[in-house]
Design a protein around this motif. Structure first.
Motif, PDB file in Angstrom:
ATOM      1  N   GLY A  58       0.785  -1.226   0.000  1.00 23.37           N
ATOM      2  CA  GLY A  58       0.000   0.000   0.000  1.00 23.37           C
ATOM      3  C   GLY A  58       0.812   1.268   0.000  1.00 23.37           C
ATOM      4  N   VAL A  59       0.083   2.361  -0.077  1.00 22.66           N
ATOM      5  CA  VAL A  59       0.683   3.693  -0.095  1.00 22.66           C
ATOM      6  C   VAL A  59      -0.051   4.596   0.881  1.00 22.66           C
ATOM      7  N   ILE A  60       0.544   5.745   1.122  1.00 21.38           N
ATOM      8  CA  ILE A  60      -0.060   6.739   1.994  1.00 21.38           C
ATOM      9  C   ILE A  60      -0.705   7.808   1.114  1.00 21.38           C
ATOM     10  N   VAL A  62      -3.804  11.155   1.008  1.00 22.54           N
ATOM     11  CA  VAL A  62      -4.650  12.082   1.759  1.00 22.54           C
ATOM     12  C   VAL A  62      -6.058  11.486   1.751  1.00 22.54           C
ATOM     13  N   LYS A  63      -6.569  11.214   2.945  1.00 22.59           N
ATOM     14  CA  LYS A  63      -7.813  10.428   3.028  1.00 22.59           C
ATOM     15  C   LYS A  63      -9.033  11.110   2.427  1.00 22.59           C
ATOM     16  N   ASP A  64      -9.174  12.420   2.560  1.00 25.10           N
ATOM     17  CA  ASP A  64     -10.381  13.087   2.078  1.00 25.10           C
ATOM     18  C   ASP A  64     -10.346  13.452   0.598  1.00 25.10           C
ATOM     19  N   THR A  65      -9.187  13.352  -0.022  1.00 24.09           N
ATOM     20  CA  THR A  65      -9.107  13.671  -1.450  1.00 24.09           C
ATOM     21  C   THR A  65      -8.605  12.439  -2.214  1.00 24.09           C
ATOM     22  N   ALA A  66      -7.309  12.235  -2.232  1.00 25.70           N
ATOM     23  CA  ALA A  66      -6.724  11.161  -3.046  1.00 25.70           C
ATOM     24  C   ALA A  66      -7.344   9.797  -2.747  1.00 25.70           C
ATOM     25  N   HIS A  67      -7.467   9.462  -1.474  1.00 24.12           N
ATOM     26  CA  HIS A  67      -7.956   8.131  -1.099  1.00 24.12           C
ATOM     27  C   HIS A  67      -9.411   7.927  -1.565  1.00 24.12           C
ATOM     28  N   SER A  68     -10.265   8.872  -1.227  1.00 25.45           N
ATOM     29  CA  SER A  68     -11.675   8.714  -1.621  1.00 25.45           C
ATOM     30  C   SER A  68     -11.838   8.814  -3.141  1.00 25.45           C
ATOM     31  N   TYR A  69     -11.037   9.659  -3.784  1.00 23.50           N
ATOM     32  CA  TYR A  69     -11.101   9.800  -5.240  1.00 23.50           C
ATOM     33  C   TYR A  69     -10.666   8.508  -5.929  1.00 23.50           C
ATOM     34  N   LEU A  70      -9.608   7.896  -5.426  1.00 24.18           N
ATOM     35  CA  LEU A  70      -9.124   6.657  -6.024  1.00 24.18           C
ATOM     36  C   LEU A  70     -10.193   5.561  -5.962  1.00 24.18           C
ATOM     37  N   HIS A  71     -10.913   5.480  -4.859  1.00 24.05           N
ATOM     38  CA  HIS A  71     -11.995   4.485  -4.762  1.00 24.05           C
ATOM     39  C   HIS A  71     -13.143   4.810  -5.726  1.00 24.05           C
ATOM     40  N   LEU A  72     -13.398   6.084  -5.931  1.00 23.45           N
ATOM     41  CA  LEU A  72     -14.409   6.481  -6.908  1.00 23.45           C
ATOM     42  C   LEU A  72     -13.978   6.065  -8.313  1.00 23.45           C
ATOM     43  N   ILE A  73     -12.720   6.300  -8.639  1.00 27.65           N
ATOM     44  CA  ILE A  73     -12.186   5.908  -9.948  1.00 27.65           C
ATOM     45  C   ILE A  73     -12.286   4.395 -10.124  1.00 27.65           C
ATOM     46  N   GLU A  74     -11.988   3.653  -9.076  1.00 31.12           N
ATOM     47  CA  GLU A  74     -12.101   2.184  -9.133  1.00 31.12           C
ATOM     48  C   GLU A  74     -13.524   1.768  -9.502  1.00 31.12           C
ATOM     49  N   LEU A  75     -14.479   2.456  -8.975  1.00 32.24           N
ATOM     50  CA  LEU A  75     -15.881   2.148  -9.217  1.00 32.24           C
ATOM     51  C   LEU A  75     -16.308   2.442 -10.663  1.00 32.24           C
ATOM     52  N   TYR A  76     -15.788   3.529 -11.225  1.00 29.49           N
ATOM     53  CA  TYR A  76     -16.221   3.972 -12.558  1.00 29.49           C
ATOM     54  C   TYR A  76     -15.306   3.554 -13.701  1.00 29.49           C
ATOM     55  N   ASP A  77     -14.022   3.357 -13.419  1.00 30.51           N
ATOM     56  CA  ASP A  77     -13.079   3.086 -14.507  1.00 30.51           C
ATOM     57  C   ASP A  77     -11.918   2.246 -13.972  1.00 30.51           C
ATOM     58  N   ASN A  78     -12.109   0.930 -13.954  1.00 27.17           N
ATOM     59  CA  ASN A  78     -11.121   0.035 -13.365  1.00 27.17           C
ATOM     60  C   ASN A  78      -9.767   0.096 -14.070  1.00 27.17           C
ATOM     61  N   GLU A  79      -9.763   0.299 -15.376  1.00 27.82           N
ATOM     62  CA  GLU A  79      -8.484   0.373 -16.103  1.00 27.82           C
ATOM     63  C   GLU A  79      -7.641   1.557 -15.627  1.00 27.82           C
ATOM     64  N   ARG A  80      -8.260   2.709 -15.480  1.00 30.15           N
ATOM     65  CA  ARG A  80      -7.514   3.870 -14.968  1.00 30.15           C
ATOM     66  C   ARG A  80      -7.082   3.639 -13.520  1.00 30.15           C
ATOM     67  N   PHE A  81      -7.951   3.029 -12.740  1.00 30.23           N
ATOM     68  CA  PHE A  81      -7.602   2.701 -11.358  1.00 30.23           C
ATOM     69  C   PHE A  81      -6.344   1.823 -11.316  1.00 30.23           C
ATOM     70  N   LEU A  82      -6.301   0.815 -12.160  1.00 26.96           N
ATOM     71  CA  LEU A  82      -5.140  -0.085 -12.198  1.00 26.96           C
ATOM     72  C   LEU A  82      -3.887   0.637 -12.697  1.00 26.96           C
ATOM     73  N   ASN A  83      -4.041   1.561 -13.627  1.00 25.45           N
ATOM     74  CA  ASN A  83      -2.889   2.331 -14.108  1.00 25.45           C
ATOM     75  C   ASN A  83      -2.322   3.228 -13.013  1.00 25.45           C
ATOM     76  N   THR A  85      -2.652   2.648  -9.796  1.00 25.51           N
ATOM     77  CA  THR A  85      -2.072   1.692  -8.847  1.00 25.51           C
ATOM     78  C   THR A  85      -0.673   1.284  -9.292  1.00 25.51           C
ATOM     79  N   SER A  86      -0.507   1.020 -10.565  1.00 22.72           N
ATOM     80  CA  SER A  86       0.801   0.632 -11.106  1.00 22.72           C
ATOM     81  C   SER A  86       1.839   1.725 -10.886  1.00 22.72           C
ATOM     82  N   GLU A  87       1.449   2.969 -11.093  1.00 17.92           N
ATOM     83  CA  GLU A  87       2.383   4.083 -10.891  1.00 17.92           C
ATOM     84  C   GLU A  87       2.782   4.221  -9.422  1.00 17.92           C
TER      85      GLU A  87
END
Length: 139
Positions: A58-60, A62-83, A85-87
């Motif tokens: 895992g990574v560290i 910011v919980k109210d922005t990056a963290h919640s945004y990343l979960h939103l991206i996972e929900l709507y666009d798994n390919e971008r989420f995985l990209n 994650t890879s970075e």
């Protein structure tokens, strides 16, 4: 705060940098949270990893922005989420926050924002909050 999280914050010099693995600013340590990358929190205990809070997992963020945004991206666009994650995994392997990775993450986020800018949730609010667009690494 978990000891391993504290060690990661120190190792990656996040307090000195003032931004996380996705390029989001923060001003206090309490704004940060751990995001599971490889083995999700919901199954890490079942697999024998306890809470799964390990540097390789895992990574560290910011919980109210990056963290919640990343979960939103996972929900709507798994390919971008995985990209993204890879970075972030690449930065873990390097052992430092890399400007090149942050620029690539920013480009992925910009593309997501263009494509999903008009999408609303069940309450009629846009899914992409203004604070999600405020990143340190905006190219």
């Amino acid at each position: 705060m978990n000891t391993r999280i504290g060690l990661m914050i120190k190792k990656f010099k996040l307090l000195e940098l003032g931004y996380d693995f996705m390029g989001y600013n923060f001003d206090k340590k309490s704004a940060l949270s751990y995001h599971h990358l490889l083995i999700p929190n919901r199954i890490s205990n079942d697999l024998g990893f306890g809470k799964g809070i390990e540097e390789w997992n895992g990574v560290i963020l910011v919980k109210d922005t990056a963290h919640s945004y990343l979960h939103l991206i996972e929900l709507y666009d798994n390919e971008r989420f995985l990209n993204i994650t890879s970075e972030m995994l690449d930065q873990i392997f390097k052992g430092y926050i890399d400007e090149k990775n942050l620029r690539y993450i920013n480009n992925i986020l910009d593309d997501f924002e263009k494509e999903f800018q008009d999408v609303t949730n069940y309450k009629g609010k846009h899914i992409i909050k203004d604070e999600y667009k405020r990143r340190m690494y905006k190219v």
